[in-house]
Design a protein around this motif. Structure first.
Motif, PDB file in Angstrom:
ATOM      1  N   ASP A 215       0.904  -1.145  -0.168  1.00 39.53           N
ATOM      2  CA  ASP A 215       0.058  -0.165  -0.090  1.00 39.53           C
ATOM      3  C   ASP A 215       0.833   1.406  -0.042  1.00 39.53           C
ATOM      4  O   ASP A 215       2.028   1.421   0.655  1.00 39.53           O
TER       5      ASP A 215
ATOM      6  N   TYR B   4      -3.178   3.889  -2.889  1.00 40.02           N
ATOM      7  CA  TYR B   4      -3.067   2.658  -3.751  1.00 40.02           C
ATOM      8  C   TYR B   4      -2.628   1.104  -3.482  1.00 40.02           C
ATOM      9  O   TYR B   4      -1.435   1.420  -2.640  1.00 40.02           O
TER      10      TYR B   4
ATOM     11  N   VAL C 249      -7.676   1.416  -5.453  1.00 39.97           N
ATOM     12  CA  VAL C 249      -7.354   2.785  -5.448  1.00 39.97           C
ATOM     13  C   VAL C 249      -8.561   3.109  -4.173  1.00 39.97           C
ATOM     14  O   VAL C 249      -9.754   2.627  -4.258  1.00 39.97           O
TER      15      VAL C 249
ATOM     16  N   THR D 229      -9.707  -2.601  -8.289  1.00 40.46           N
ATOM     17  CA  THR D 229      -9.243  -2.524  -9.802  1.00 40.46           C
ATOM     18  C   THR D 229      -9.189  -3.819 -10.572  1.00 40.46           C
ATOM     19  O   THR D 229      -8.708  -3.880 -11.560  1.00 40.46           O
TER      20      THR D 229
END
Length: 306
Positions: free
Chosen positions: A229, A246, A252, A274
């Motif tokens: 992260d 992220y 995200v 994502t």
């Protein structure tokens, strides 16, 4: 399509819970505020009695998706000692796991406000798995027909936390105790793997009213992909926090917070997946409330990021 995916996810969750006797350690988007759970060396680092309450709802809209609650309370005791208590409740599919840990830290001060803290944590975890919540009872597999009721396992972890007024770095192993148990119905061995946590952050003073803090967190587990992260948060007028994060190859996030009073801080984050999983969930929500019991002779630690 969504219904069939939920069915497949339920099977995967059941298999994961059985093979590891509960999921691996839960993850948090607000790891930079929930630091004692990540590293026991942080215990007492805020300089006064402090508590944080956090709730995380992951992959909203998916049946059996993770739900996590965390409570942490810690304080310095004497000159260089910190004591704390952390409680984490984690639910995934048919399994519910509760961690209760006492935390201890000892800090060695150096020049220029540099400090090295050694921390240990010890406690117990309780695991329950109710396979009747699954969707595959008709499979006839005995593995998924024997519930796990109140299984208690010990926890013992340690961490190093090096920090100044502007930056920090920490390394921790949350639990050294690996659990092995023979399963007579399928002659297999289940192993609880070691986790390794690395955390770091820095505060840049842009001007009197604006601070910027990049931070990073890495979690490594043997036999699993590394979780990484990275985040960046702004602190505006010592009141408003806003940032982005992220998680490598996963999500995200948008983060926001507000310092309601000198003693009370609230924060929220939203994670957008994502991966292909984003077709089947509505994101992840996390909210925390942190309170500070400030003595008369000690001001609130500034900057308020850590």
């Amino acid at each position: 399509m969504r219904k069939s995916f939920k069915y497949l996810l339920s099977i995967a969750l059941l298999a994961t819970c059985f093979s590891s006797f509960g999921q691996q350690d839960p993850q948090f988007t607000h790891y930079m505020y929930n630091t004692m759970v990540v590293n026991p060396g942080y215990t007492g680092a805020r300089g006064h009695l402090s508590g944080i309450l956090l709730h995380r709802s992951q992959w909203v809209g998916l049946d059996g998706a993770p739900r996590t609650q965390s409570l942490g309370i810690h304080s310095p005791v004497g000159e260089n000692v910190g004591l704390g208590l952390s409680v984490v409740n984690d639910k995934l599919g048919p399994s519910t796991e509760t961690f209760i840990d006492g935390n201890f830290s000892y800090t060695i001060p150096f020049e220029n406000n540099r400090r090295l803290s050694f921390g240990i944590k010890a406690g117990v975890r309780n695991l329950n798995v109710d396979f009747s919540q699954g969707t595959i009872q008709e499979s006839g597999d005995l593995v998924f027909q024997e519930d796990i009721n109140n299984r208690y396992l010990g926890t013992l972890g340690a961490g190093l936390y090096y920090h100044t007024n502007d930056w920090y770095v920490g390394l921790a192993v949350p639990n050294f105790l690996t659990t092995k148990q023979y399963q007579d119905n399928d002659a297999s061995i289940a192993i609880e793997r070691l986790h390794y946590f690395l955390i770091a952050g820095y505060v840049f003073d842009i001007n009197n009213n604006l601070k910027f803090k990049p931070s990073a967190f890495m979690k490594a587990v043997p036999g699993a992909p590394v979780i990484f992260d990275i985040s960046g948060n702004l602190l505006i007028n010592e009141k408003i926090t806003a940032g982005l994060a992220y998680r490598w190859d996963d999500s995200v996030s948008a983060l926001a917070g507000f310092q309601i009073t000198d003693q009370l801080n609230i924060g929220y984050s939203f994670d957008y997946t994502t991966t292909e999983l984003n077709k089947y969930n509505d994101g992840t929500h996390e909210i925390f409330l942190r309170w500070e019991f400030i003595s008369i002779d000690k001001k609130l630690k500034s900057p308020r990021f850590f």
